[in-house]
Enzyme design. Sequence first.
Site, short mmCIF file in Angstrom:
data_model
loop_
_atom_site.label_atom_id
_atom_site.label_comp_id
_atom_site.label_asym_id
_atom_site.label_seq_id
_atom_site.Cartn_x
_atom_site.Cartn_y
_atom_site.Cartn_z
N CYS A 161 32.45 75.89 68.34
CA CYS A 161 32.32 77.25 68.88
C CYS A 161 30.89 77.58 69.27
O CYS A 161 30.68 78.39 70.20
CB CYS A 161 32.88 78.28 67.90
SG CYS A 161 31.89 78.61 66.42
N ASP A 162 29.88 77.00 68.63
CA ASP A 162 28.49 77.25 68.99
C ASP A 162 28.22 76.96 70.47
O ASP A 162 27.35 77.57 71.09
CB ASP A 162 27.53 76.37 68.18
CG ASP A 162 27.85 76.25 66.72
OD1 ASP A 162 29.03 76.40 66.34
OD2 ASP A 162 26.93 75.97 65.93
N ALA A 163 28.99 76.00 71.01
CA ALA A 163 28.78 75.59 72.39
C ALA A 163 29.00 76.73 73.37
O ALA A 163 28.50 76.68 74.50
CB ALA A 163 29.71 74.43 72.75
N PHE A 165 27.74 79.62 73.23
CA PHE A 165 26.44 80.25 73.47
C PHE A 165 25.54 79.32 74.27
O PHE A 165 24.73 79.77 75.07
CB PHE A 165 25.78 80.58 72.13
CG PHE A 165 24.45 81.29 72.23
CD1 PHE A 165 24.38 82.67 72.17
CD2 PHE A 165 23.25 80.60 72.35
CE1 PHE A 165 23.17 83.35 72.25
CE2 PHE A 165 22.03 81.25 72.43
CZ PHE A 165 21.99 82.63 72.37
#
Length: 378
Positions: A161-163, A165
Amino acid sequence: MSRQRVVCVLAILLVSFVGVAGVGSAQTPAFSDAVEPASILKVMTAAADWQLAHPSAHPRWDWTQAAFYTGAMALAGVSDDPKYAAAMRAMGEANLWRPGLRPGHADDYAVIATYAKLFEKDRDRKMLEPSLALFNFLLTRRWDESLAWGGGIESREWAWCDALFMGPPPLAAVSRVTGDRRYLDLGNRLFWKTTDYLYDRDEFLYFRDSRFFYQREPNGRKVFWSRGNGWVLAGIARVLQDMPGDYGDRGRYLTLFKQMAGKIASVQGEDGYWRASLLDPASRPNPETSGTGFFVFGLAWGINQGLLDRATFEPAVRRGWSAMVRAVKADGMLGWVQRIGDQPGATSADTTEVYGVGALLLAGSEVYKLAQKSAVPK
């Protein structure tokens, strides 16, 4: 009050009682948490100046640094001091305006968002040439792999999920400054591929990656990492900033943003912080400022854009900003930042990281704009 709620409140009260820095009422905050422009700018400049004076050891193009650069550009947008934009130009020159070394890894092109913002100001083509070469290569890829974690999938797909951003905002920013919608279209396609895989439509939150689908916290709830969801909420806001109003999928982003915002506001701690584990805050009761900063940014941005009801969400923004201010030491160092990781983890008053400062600066830039608007009852 439920037993789980009681346990959470008691744990947080215990943290406050023992007087951890920035939380305990016995300590006097180094800065005012007043939601008025001068006070907000003072906190932002102190934190940014501390970070610039204590440069991170991570590579200049790293995702950790890119989050700070994004915040520094936000500060440059509300400050009259030219040194913050100048510092970003110097960074770009030192990097030769290149992204990181892994062409398929979203972490290594997060920095391009800052290059695009600087290009918009200076219109110097050299600022974008390496980025356009990379993005034109990405346009040729099939992007047809499963997002199941393992086998180095993060170097080929947006499988965490960080991807959201790191990847979509630079593609959207480059699309806007060049007028080439192919980049936005690619970011849009991959954003929804990741969302369809990792977004929990019952909880309105994102799993960090597929390893967490069946893991549970000590209280039996699903594992949703604060900073991971902060990356997403802030990433959606940043994409919407650069997305044309007539873009076909814009409405889907707005719906998702509002869903997440409502859930996130509902799990804020009574002291203003979001804990590292969103649905089991008592398991890790210390404050966590990187997730908190990204949430404050996202909620305040939503209010400023007229997407979120101000009377409903402003109290959460004010509590969150006050919490962030309490975590800043007199010299400007931001504490209570969870170290690099992929799941909820421990923090302390002395743990800091460059991306946490970026989150604070993003939050401050939108709280600053909120403060400029007419006040409403709190």
